[in-house]
Each structure stands twice: as C-alpha cells, then as structure tokens.
Enzyme design. Structure first.
Site, PDB file in Angstrom:
ATOM      1  N   ASP A  47       9.644  -0.668  10.122  1.00  0.00           N
ATOM      2  CA  ASP A  47      10.836  -1.439  10.469  1.00  0.00           C
ATOM      3  C   ASP A  47      12.070  -0.687   9.985  1.00  0.00           C
ATOM      4  OD1 ASP A  47      12.430  -3.476  11.374  1.00  0.00           O
ATOM      5  OD2 ASP A  47      12.085  -4.793   9.660  1.00  0.00           O
ATOM      6  N   GLN A  94      24.928   3.929   2.815  1.00  0.00           N
ATOM      7  CA  GLN A  94      25.441   3.230   3.990  1.00  0.00           C
ATOM      8  C   GLN A  94      26.375   2.092   3.585  1.00  0.00           C
ATOM      9  OE1 GLN A  94      21.776   1.788   5.757  1.00  0.00           O
ATOM     10  NE2 GLN A  94      21.059   1.174   3.751  1.00  0.00           N
TER      11      GLN A  94
END
Length: 533
Positions: free
Chosen positions: A395, A263
């Site tokens: 998360d 990413q």
C-alpha cells in the site's frame, strides 16, 4: 585618485594575516547558501510537481548552465570586485530567501504546473547566475594588491575552489539533517538568506572596508540591512502566507500540517450532511477520504486473505487503515507494518485515530520504521516468520517521482516474493486503470515478470474514481478473486462485487507492456502521462 582596488593610493589595502581566511570563510558560507537554495527548490518541486524528470533536469542542468553564464556576466565588474560582490550577495540572499515561498504560492494559487515550472526555471536561473558571479569577483578580491605569477594564481584558485566546494558539502549536509526537518522548506530558505546576508556583512566589516570608499561602505551596509529586514519580515509573515496559500490548495479546512524529512503531511476535516470527511494528503496528493476509504481498504485487504494467513506483512499503509481491517480477519495473529516516515505514524496515532481505531498500537501489530526496499533487501531483519508471510499488502504512494519507482520495480516484487510463504498472496495498489492506464498495466506486467501469478482487478472509489489492484500468488498461478465467508462487517465487498471487479471494459482493456526495473523505471513516465490526462 583612489579607486576601489586602491582607495588610499596604496598597493596592498589588506588589514593583516586574517584577511584571506575571512574571505575564504565567507566563500564557504556563501557556497553553502547557494546550494541550499537549489536543494530547497528541488525538494519543493518534488512536493508540488511530483519530482518529474523535467523539473529535476531543469533545476540541476539549469543551475549548472546559469553558473557559467553568471561568471561571464561578472567580467565587467571585476574592477569593482568588492562593491559588486556585496551587491551580488545582497541580491542572492533576497532572491534565494524568497524563492521557495514564491514557488509554493505560485503552485497553490494558480493551480498550474506550467506556472510553477516557470517560477522554478526563473528562480534557478537567477540563483545560478548570482552564484556563478561570485567566483570571478572573489578571485579578483584575493588577488588585490598582488603581482603574482601563474603558480601563485593557481594556488589562489585552489584555495578558492576548496572553500567553495567545502561550503557546498556543508550546505548539502545541513539541508536534509537540520534545515528541512527543523524549519520546513520555505522557512529554511528564508533563514539561509539571512545567513547569506550575515556572511556578506562579516566580510564587509572585517575585510572589504579598506577596498571601498566611505560612501560605498555605507551603501553596501544599508543594502544588506534592507535585505535582512525584508527576509525577517517574510519569516514573521510566513505562517500566515502559508496558511492562506494552503487554503487555496485544499478544499477543506486544514486540521494539521507537518513537514517531515520526507514529505508534507496534511490532514483536513469538513462536515457534509452531518458526516465528517477527514482527508489525508501526502505532498499535496490525496491518500484517502474517511467517507469512502472503506471501499479502497476492503478491496486491498480482503482478496489477499483468501488462503487464511496467520501472519501478514504490510508495506506502506502508515495511516493504519489496512492494519485495522486485518485485525478484524479471523486467524490473523500478527501484522508487521513497515513504514518509512515516522511522522505519518505519529499522525495515524493522533489525528487519524478515529479512522484506524488505534490499530497501530494493537499488540498484534509490529511497527517497523524503515524503507521497504532496504528492509526487504536485508531479509526483514529477523521479522519474517519461518516459511514466510501468508499474505503481503503493498500500500505505497503512486510512483510520482524517481525515488518511488523502485517500489514498483521487478526487483522490488522479487524481494517481496522472497519473504512470502508457499501459496502466499500479495495485493498491490496499482493506480487507476482509467486515469493512469499505462501505470496500472505496467504494474501488472512488472509483478508478473517477478514470477508471481497475477489477477488484476478494480473497484469504484468515489473520491478516486476507478481504482485498480493486482492480486498475485507466489506459486506462479493466477489466483482467483474470492471472498472468505467468515469475514464479517464488510460495508462494500460481497462475492458478486469481487467477481465483477476482475472484469475490464473496452475503455480500460488490458495492455501488454514491458516491466519496470531499477535500470529502466518505465512506470515513472506512465504515471506522469496519466496525470497529464
């Protein structure tokens, strides 16, 4: 009169046994470049558009369709195969080399998914047609000066296809393991364009000069030089172009930018009324603002601490914020942090150190660099305590692409349950009940379907708006939302606030939805529809 196929009036204008190997090697190199261009576009589409099914299908299906169209359009040029092939390669090197930059600039400056999708479609079609034109032209080149039967033609085609597919394999391996991590998407595409031009230049120099007139050779050579110069100029200017484009995308000055194998990671920093606002973005999506992240982090961490766990598992959360708050909870003696991207962990240990207070380097925190799903499937590689973890915090980024949906699947939550102790609690960040209501309630339904007892709740985080979570109990009963009285230093949560968090107004009322599974990742469409709203 001499022609391109027989420039000297001879029947076999070849220069020895090395002629065919040079052509086939060039075929492999050009095939590798063609696939790399498409992988660059597909990767960038995932980054800027979330990798939706529409964008992915357009790249893959559009590319394959364009290959066929390019082959048909090449038919009138097979009589001039040598000069036509050089023209195709020069154009392909230029279009492919600038395609990723064009898509990035379109996305950042116009701010429109439709505009970037249009650029993606045009680039895919152009690259596909140019690559599709290569095969008939190369087939004609390999047959130059031959009078062959069907068997020999079949052998030539077999050689051509073998070189083409082998080159595609090499390109497919070079992209994730070398080009993307070493150069990033835009530079990698430009470098690939230069390789494309170099392969065409080698072919022209060693194999095609005998098939072209002197004027045609000079023109072909100059066209390759011009394209190489343009791509070289792009490489030199690319940092400036990217910084200018990035400034259009991010509202605050960029403190750091990293393109990892997974990413794009960006940290920005600004000052507002004497306060520092540091923000973390993954693939252009905001992960937190230092001005209000404590609201999100407390809401994720504290409800799961109700049963006084000693050992806690954190899946995702590579910014270290959840670990920071866990270390402040009395009785927490061990935190296992599983994060996929080592680049995020490095950013957390440097640029984000002021926010997470060095939590990832605390001796009580064990950092595992791995894919959460794979790690859970292997049973935690020996890191699971006897009896399981007392609490688990999930998360993870929103399910904006197909790869992330498996982390929001019934199977995934079932694996989490397998490493959670009796009576253990799990808290899952679940998106916004207001902005992405179907995604939120789909997550609730999916956790519930994996055998957990669930209690959804939501809080207001100014940066994100209304944000939701799911508190789940491994014993199957819906857990109470309660705050431990021995936890101090909280800036947001108190018993009344947490009790109110479990109530939902009419405009965010519960929905009864089917779970999302590996086989049917329903949550991907939920997330996409929510973002469109």
């Amino acid at each position: 009169m001499p022609t391109e196929a027989d420039p000297a009036g001879q029947s076999t204008p070849r220069a020895g046994r090395w002629w065919r190997p040079v052509v086939l090697a060039s075929v492999a190199a050009c095939a590798a470049c063609g696939l790399i261009y498409e992988l660059a576009l597909l990767t960038l589409a995932t980054t800027v558009q979330g990798g939706g099914i529409v964008a992915t299908s357009l790249v893959v299906a559009g590319y394959v369709a364009a290959l066929g169209l390019g082959a048909l359009l090449a038919k009138p040029f097979v009589e001039r195969a040598a000069s036509s092939f050089i023209a195709v390669e020069a154009t392909l090197g230029l279009v492919g080399g600038v395609s990723a930059t064009a898509l990035y600039v379109t996305f950042t400056t116009l701010g429109s998914d439709a505009a970037s999708l249009f650029t993606l479609v045009v680039a895919t079609a152009a690259i596909g047609m140019l690559v599709g034109a290569e095969v008939p032209l190369l087939m004609s080149l390999l047959q130059t000066g031959r009078r062959t039967g069907s068997a020999e033609a079949g052998r030539v085609l077999a050689d051509l296809n073998a070189a083409d597919y082998l080159g595609a394999l090499v390109g497919g391996l070079l992209w994730p393991f070398l080009l993307l991590p070493s150069f990033g998407m835009q530079q990698a595409a430009a470098v690939t364009g230069l390789v494309n031009v170099a392969a065409a230049a080698v072919l022209l120099t060693l194999a095609l000069r005998g098939l072209l007139t002197r004027t045609q050779t000079v023109v072909a050579g100059l066209s390759l030089v011009v394209v190489a110069a343009l791509l070289g100029t792009l490489l030199v200017a690319l940092d400036g172009v990217t910084e200018w484009s990035r400034a259009k995308l991010y509202p605050d000055p960029v403190l750091s930018h990293t393109q990892s194998a997974y990413q794009e990671i960006v940290v920005t920093r600004a000052r507002y009324n004497g306060r520092t606002d540091r923000r973390l973005y993954l693939d252009g999506t905001l992960q937190y603002s230092s001005l209000d992240e404590y609201r999100y982090t407390e809401a994720l961490v504290q409800p799961a601490m109700a049963n006084r766990p000693g050992e806690v598992l954190v899946l995702g959360g590579g910014d270290g914020l959840a670990a920071r708050d866990l270390l402040a909870v009395p009785g927490v003696r061990r935190v296992v942090q599983v994060e996929l991207d080592p680049a995020v962990l490095e950013i957390a240990r440097t640029e984000l150190l002021e926010d997470n207070r060095g939590s990832l380097d605390d001796p009580r925190v064990e950092v595992v660099v791995d894919d959460a799903f794979s790690w859970l499937r292997r049973g935690g590689d020996g890191a699971v305590p006897p009896g399981g973890f007392g609490a688990v915090l999930v998360d993870l980024p929103d399910p904006r692409n197909a790869a992330l949906t498996r982390l929001y699947s019934e199977e995934f939550y079932g694996l989490v349950r397998g490493v959670t102790g009796e009576g253990g609690l799990m808290a899952v960040q679940s998106g916004s009940p207001f902005s992405t209501p179907r995604q939120f309630w789909r997550t609730v339904a999916t956790v519930d379907s994996a055998g957990w007892g669930t209690t959804p709740y939501h809080v207001h985080v100014p940066t994100f708006g209304d944000w939701g979570f799911v508190l789940a109990s491994a014993d199957g009963d819906a857990p109470d939302l309660r705050l431990r009285p021995d936890v101090g230093g909280l800036r947001f949560l108190d018993p009344g606030t947490l009790e109110a968090a479990g109530r939902f107004g009419r405009d965010v009322a519960p929905m009864r939805l089917e779970p999302s599974t590996l086989d049917r990742p329903r949550i991907l469409d939920d997330a996409r529809r929510g973002y469109e709203r």
